[in-house]
Design a protein around this motif. Sequence first.
Motif, PDB file in Angstrom:
ATOM      1  N   LEU A  12       0.552  -1.138   0.128  1.00 15.79           N
ATOM      2  CA  LEU A  12      -0.076   0.025  -0.081  1.00 15.79           C
ATOM      3  C   LEU A  12       0.803   1.409   0.019  1.00 15.79           C
ATOM      4  CD1 LEU A  12      -2.631  -1.094   2.580  1.00 15.79           C
ATOM      5  CD2 LEU A  12      -2.703  -1.111   0.169  1.00 15.79           C
ATOM      6  N   CYS A  13       0.396   2.266  -0.696  1.00 15.72           N
ATOM      7  CA  CYS A  13       1.144   3.692  -1.001  1.00 15.72           C
ATOM      8  C   CYS A  13       0.708   4.614   0.263  1.00 15.72           C
ATOM      9  CB  CYS A  13       0.965   4.143  -2.142  1.00 15.72           C
ATOM     10  SG  CYS A  13       1.858   3.273  -3.529  1.00 15.72           S
ATOM     11  N   SER A  14       1.604   5.350   0.602  1.00 14.70           N
ATOM     12  CA  SER A  14       1.389   6.424   1.644  1.00 14.70           C
ATOM     13  C   SER A  14       0.747   7.503   1.120  1.00 14.70           C
ATOM     14  CB  SER A  14       2.453   6.697   2.704  1.00 14.70           C
ATOM     15  OG  SER A  14       3.268   7.341   1.663  1.00 14.70           O
ATOM     16  N   SER A  15       0.233   8.436   1.741  1.00 17.99           N
ATOM     17  CA  SER A  15      -0.436   9.558   0.953  1.00 17.99           C
ATOM     18  C   SER A  15       0.791  10.295   0.345  1.00 17.99           C
ATOM     19  CB  SER A  15      -1.042  10.479   2.015  1.00 17.99           C
ATOM     20  OG  SER A  15      -0.204  10.707   3.248  1.00 17.99           O
ATOM     21  N   LEU A  20       3.198  11.427  -5.784  1.00 14.35           N
ATOM     22  CA  LEU A  20       4.275  11.206  -6.570  1.00 14.35           C
ATOM     23  C   LEU A  20       3.957  10.267  -7.739  1.00 14.35           C
ATOM     24  CD1 LEU A  20       7.477  12.317  -4.924  1.00 14.35           C
ATOM     25  CD2 LEU A  20       6.281  13.496  -6.509  1.00 14.35           C
ATOM     26  N   GLN A  21       3.003   9.452  -7.130  1.00 15.81           N
ATOM     27  CA  GLN A  21       2.591   8.085  -7.961  1.00 15.81           C
ATOM     28  C   GLN A  21       2.340   8.332  -9.524  1.00 15.81           C
ATOM     29  OE1 GLN A  21       3.475   4.942  -6.323  1.00 15.81           O
ATOM     30  NE2 GLN A  21       3.180   4.418  -8.404  1.00 15.81           N
ATOM     31  N   TRP A  24       5.254   8.987 -11.334  1.00 22.31           N
ATOM     32  CA  TRP A  24       6.289   7.859 -11.435  1.00 22.31           C
ATOM     33  C   TRP A  24       5.641   6.780 -12.517  1.00 22.31           C
ATOM     34  CZ3 TRP A  24      10.780   6.682 -11.688  1.00 22.31           C
ATOM     35  CH2 TRP A  24      11.305   5.337 -11.423  1.00 22.31           C
ATOM     36  N   ASP A  25       4.262   6.574 -12.426  1.00 29.61           N
ATOM     37  CA  ASP A  25       3.731   5.753 -13.420  1.00 29.61           C
ATOM     38  C   ASP A  25       3.866   6.169 -14.669  1.00 29.61           C
ATOM     39  OD1 ASP A  25       2.818   4.115 -11.094  1.00 29.61           O
ATOM     40  OD2 ASP A  25       0.792   5.259 -10.973  1.00 29.61           O
ATOM     41  N   HIS A  26       3.658   7.541 -15.069  1.00 30.95           N
ATOM     42  CA  HIS A  26       4.020   7.999 -16.276  1.00 30.95           C
ATOM     43  C   HIS A  26       5.318   7.565 -16.901  1.00 30.95           C
ATOM     44  CE1 HIS A  26       3.642  10.395 -19.913  1.00 30.95           C
ATOM     45  NE2 HIS A  26       4.733  11.124 -19.589  1.00 30.95           N
ATOM     46  N   PRO A 115      11.404   0.273  -9.313  1.00 30.56           N
ATOM     47  CA  PRO A 115      10.472  -0.082  -8.461  1.00 30.56           C
ATOM     48  C   PRO A 115       8.991   0.507  -8.850  1.00 30.56           C
ATOM     49  CG  PRO A 115      11.616   1.968  -7.569  1.00 30.56           C
ATOM     50  CD  PRO A 115      12.239   1.440  -8.796  1.00 30.56           C
ATOM     51  N   HIS A 116       7.784  -0.307  -8.375  1.00 27.09           N
ATOM     52  CA  HIS A 116       6.396   0.032  -8.820  1.00 27.09           C
ATOM     53  C   HIS A 116       5.959   1.182  -8.046  1.00 27.09           C
ATOM     54  CE1 HIS A 116       6.212  -3.833 -10.740  1.00 27.09           C
ATOM     55  NE2 HIS A 116       5.125  -3.528 -11.394  1.00 27.09           N
ATOM     56  N   GLU A 117       6.606   1.459  -6.849  1.00 22.43           N
ATOM     57  CA  GLU A 117       6.002   2.676  -5.921  1.00 22.43           C
ATOM     58  C   GLU A 117       6.968   3.903  -6.235  1.00 22.43           C
ATOM     59  OE1 GLU A 117       6.937   0.656  -2.210  1.00 22.43           O
ATOM     60  OE2 GLU A 117       4.809   0.441  -1.847  1.00 22.43           O
ATOM     61  N   ALA A 118       6.173   5.065  -6.132  1.00 20.48           N
ATOM     62  CA  ALA A 118       6.999   6.159  -5.909  1.00 20.48           C
ATOM     63  C   ALA A 118       7.615   6.424  -4.720  1.00 20.48           C
ATOM     64  CB  ALA A 118       5.798   7.471  -6.489  1.00 20.48           C
ATOM     65  N   PRO A 119       8.554   7.292  -4.499  1.00 21.51           N
ATOM     66  CA  PRO A 119       9.141   7.806  -3.168  1.00 21.51           C
ATOM     67  C   PRO A 119       8.189   8.867  -2.454  1.00 21.51           C
ATOM     68  CG  PRO A 119       9.947   9.207  -4.988  1.00 21.51           C
ATOM     69  CD  PRO A 119       9.144   8.085  -5.527  1.00 21.51           C
ATOM     70  N   GLU A 120       8.228   8.784  -1.238  1.00 22.76           N
ATOM     71  CA  GLU A 120       7.402   9.729  -0.521  1.00 22.76           C
ATOM     72  C   GLU A 120       8.039  11.202  -0.707  1.00 22.76           C
ATOM     73  OE1 GLU A 120       7.642   8.805   3.845  1.00 22.76           O
ATOM     74  OE2 GLU A 120       6.824   6.860   3.449  1.00 22.76           O
ATOM     75  N   LEU A 121       7.302  12.085  -1.024  1.00 24.42           N
ATOM     76  CA  LEU A 121       7.478  13.360  -1.203  1.00 24.42           C
ATOM     77  C   LEU A 121       8.581  14.113  -0.329  1.00 24.42           C
ATOM     78  CD1 LEU A 121       7.265  16.094  -3.046  1.00 24.42           C
ATOM     79  CD2 LEU A 121       5.351  16.562  -1.591  1.00 24.42           C
ATOM     80  N   LEU A 122       8.346  14.087   0.911  1.00 22.07           N
ATOM     81  CA  LEU A 122       9.191  14.512   1.946  1.00 22.07           C
ATOM     82  C   LEU A 122      10.788  13.775   1.858  1.00 22.07           C
ATOM     83  CD1 LEU A 122       9.796  16.449   4.389  1.00 22.07           C
ATOM     84  CD2 LEU A 122       8.996  14.625   6.024  1.00 22.07           C
ATOM     85  N   LEU A 123      10.561  12.412   1.733  1.00 22.61           N
ATOM     86  CA  LEU A 123      12.025  11.661   1.486  1.00 22.61           C
ATOM     87  C   LEU A 123      12.558  12.300   0.354  1.00 22.61           C
ATOM     88  CD1 LEU A 123      13.645   9.415   2.629  1.00 22.61           C
ATOM     89  CD2 LEU A 123      12.370   7.734   1.230  1.00 22.61           C
ATOM     90  N   LEU A 124      11.915  12.427  -0.722  1.00 26.31           N
ATOM     91  CA  LEU A 124      12.486  13.051  -2.032  1.00 26.31           C
ATOM     92  C   LEU A 124      13.177  14.262  -1.817  1.00 26.31           C
ATOM     93  CD1 LEU A 124      11.279  12.894  -5.774  1.00 26.31           C
ATOM     94  CD2 LEU A 124      11.596  14.843  -4.588  1.00 26.31           C
TER      95      LEU A 124
END
Length: 272
Positions: A12-15, A20-21, A24-26, A115-124
């Motif tokens: 599951l992806c966090s908010s 960014l998902q 990232w999917d694009h 990876p399928h998941e995008a990173p968290e915005l704050l982590l990025l």
Amino acid sequence: MSYQNSSDPQVLCSSEQLFLQPLWDHLRSWEALIQSPFFPVIFSITTYVAFCLPFVVLDILCSWVPALRRYKIHPDFSPSARQLLPCLGQTLYQHVMFVFPVTLLHWASRPALLPHEAPELLLLLNHILFCLLLFDTEFFVWHLLHHKVPWLYRTFHKVHHQNPSSFALATQYMSVWELFSLGFFDMMNVTLLGCHPLTSLTFHVVNIWLSVEDHSGYNFPWSTHRLVPFGWYGGVVHHDLHHSHFNCNFAPYFTHWDKILGTLRTASVRAR
């Protein structure tokens, strides 16, 4: 955050990831290109030229629109075709002849896995800031050594100072050793921090933009050094002083290392 199980559809992806998902999917829809050995060179050259082009156009327009000169650090200077074309040609030549073979070897030894998941915005954002601070430190040490040791300067760094007044396309007018050194710092930092591929791409874009802006010769009201408070960021004025005086302002972006070691020189710049 680990991306080892990022291919698991049940994760599951966090908010913050959801923010960014879609982007990232694009980008993942271009996975074949991103994973190819040609992508790093294509990405680097196109991003660099795209950032340089507006400043080249401004330099051309300055001849017909004198009002633009009020934003130039050296109002009477505009690079000629004899200066612009060798800079562009050397950038293209070095990327094709030297950078591409290295990226090909890296691609053959370590195929990229997205990876399928995008990173968290704050982590990025945190990773980009840390990458910039690390790069700033690494290049400060490299730069200082290549000015203080005459053999290093003559052999590897002097070519970057052949143009007394800097301009955008002179940003990557440098020796192969300097180009590889900067590329090594760039890639080492994103690897050490375990950056997500989207973070790495974003950092590369930011890093290229800041370096081009530093060499652009234009001091706009919206230039980066005007947006960062307390004089923490040097920017184009800071770096132009380095090209003018050679013995100061060795850090590419921030000012703390030059302040600590007494190599900071500031200029009183009239508000535009």
